[in-house]
Design an enzyme around this catalytic site. Sequence first.
Site, PDB file in Angstrom:
ATOM      1  N   LYS A 192     -29.867  21.730  44.024  1.00  0.00           N
ATOM      2  CA  LYS A 192     -28.881  22.767  43.694  1.00  0.00           C
ATOM      3  C   LYS A 192     -29.311  23.498  42.429  1.00  0.00           C
ATOM      4  CE  LYS A 192     -25.173  23.063  41.238  1.00  0.00           C
ATOM      5  NZ  LYS A 192     -25.169  24.479  40.789  1.00  0.00           N
ATOM      6  N   GLY A 249     -23.760  15.295  32.284  1.00  0.00           N
ATOM      7  CA  GLY A 249     -24.562  14.083  32.474  1.00  0.00           C
ATOM      8  C   GLY A 249     -23.713  12.822  32.410  1.00  0.00           C
ATOM      9  N   GLU A 266     -31.622  14.219  32.018  1.00  0.00           N
ATOM     10  CA  GLU A 266     -32.275  14.877  30.869  1.00  0.00           C
ATOM     11  C   GLU A 266     -31.253  15.862  30.321  1.00  0.00           C
ATOM     12  OE1 GLU A 266     -33.590  17.516  28.711  1.00  0.00           O
ATOM     13  OE2 GLU A 266     -34.820  18.268  30.358  1.00  0.00           O
ATOM     14  N   CYS A 300     -33.477  22.665  25.688  1.00  0.00           N
ATOM     15  CA  CYS A 300     -32.860  21.399  25.285  1.00  0.00           C
ATOM     16  C   CYS A 300     -33.628  20.722  24.154  1.00  0.00           C
ATOM     17  CB  CYS A 300     -32.735  20.457  26.480  1.00  0.00           C
ATOM     18  SG  CYS A 300     -34.258  20.272  27.398  1.00  0.00           S
ATOM     19  N   GLU A 397     -25.154  21.013  19.687  1.00  0.00           N
ATOM     20  CA  GLU A 397     -26.186  21.820  20.338  1.00  0.00           C
ATOM     21  C   GLU A 397     -25.605  23.204  20.624  1.00  0.00           C
ATOM     22  OE1 GLU A 397     -29.440  21.282  23.848  1.00  0.00           O
ATOM     23  OE2 GLU A 397     -27.366  20.841  24.389  1.00  0.00           O
TER      24      GLU A 397
END
Length: 486
Positions: A192, A249, A266, A300, A397
């Site tokens: 996806k 995640g 990840e 990331c 982040e």
Amino acid sequence: MASATPSATASAFEYAPAPESRSVVDIAPSYGLFIDGEFTEAADGKVFKTVSPSTEEVLSEIARAGEADVDRAVKAARRAFEKWSALPGSERAKYLFRIARIIQERSRELAVLETLDNGKPIKETRDADLPLVAAHFFYYAGWADKLDHAGFGANPRPLGVAGQVIPWNFPLLMLAWKIAPALATGNTVVLKPAETTPLSALFFADICRQAGLPKGVVNILPGYGDAGAALVEHPDVNKVAFTGSTAVGKAIARQVAGTAKKVTLELGGKGANIVFDDAPIDQAVEGIVTGIFFNQGQVCCAGSRLLVQESIHDELLDSLKRRLSTLRLGDPLDKNTDIGAINSAEQLARISSLVEQGEAEGAERWSPSCELPSSGYWFAPTLFTNVTQAHTVARDEIFGPVLSVLTFRTPDEAVAKANNSQYGLSAGIWTEKGSRILAVASKLRAGVIWSNTFNKFDPTSPFGGYKESGYGREGGRHGLEAYLDV
């Protein structure tokens, strides 16, 4: 900071625009889901539009996968698994080599497509993304007939159907990271792509047909988070691979808990780029710029925290500000452009909110003077100084072109500040002393550590993180393990 379009008062050294031709890529008005080797409509007929972040122009209408489509694709992958996994590794390798060569042949077309759909500069898609995409398929093609010698015991077996969910920041490269090792090890795939960047994955589906890949081995399901969740939860998926936010995640980890599914995650990062007083300043400045402004900071493993030894703080900051003033922001298809568009209005709003919070908390914001285009999603490269470890911009982040600058006095303090993060994906060390590189690197809790460079990738090197940056490794020999029953 220069805009990509020269003004009437342009100096003799101004760049003339050098746009890459859009005519090298033919985007259809609409695309279906790719299931069992064919493009097909979604079961419920739902569609969505994908837009170009630099112009807000609608590029195409895309079929939106739902739960029924996920089930159809997983069943197709399960049917294809029996024959695909039974092929000798040398035969699977031929398909991967063929895919790699077609990607090389179509690299210019794919680079323009990726820039249109994602917003990143053409020189990045052309010179970084596409060569690495082909390299991953070449590399894992080489492993396909050597799995007995990979260190995982004799005759390691594939897991079955791999459900893979990828992000929008490196659409085609993340696809390669996921699909290449899965196919090399004998698994079949349902992937996806992100809803804001589905086009290159759909073009890859066409490459699979061009390469003669058996039907059902690779299935591509554009859609939203509900399609990703249905794929992760599907009882006949044996392996889940996800790259994206830490919040999603964690949700995936909860979803698969108690099942036999193998998982690699990840996730986010807040990488520290550590510059010691003996570092070559100009080289370090280039590495800092690459570390945080590559792909508009939507990386990331970006070096979003700059830790500078106190004695060189002023000199380095002056040099860094001078360098930022020469970056060119504008049309991502212009080969002179350094800073492209932010991927979506939603991401731009997140960046803006966190930057405003940084200012409200007392950090000092600086950006070079910069004219932003009137349409599209844009954010000027930004520095924060007078930052402490308590500031939000040093902890969260941001996933944008925003750099927080902190100082340190001793190597131990640098290590302590670098490790003071919920993340642990990447770090950089800048110094002329090899012994210091090794001593500091051994203490940093980060999955990938660069010395005197940043954001260098290679398919032979494993990539992954610690803590809230996820678990498992992708790339290299280590990347095979996630797709094998060992």
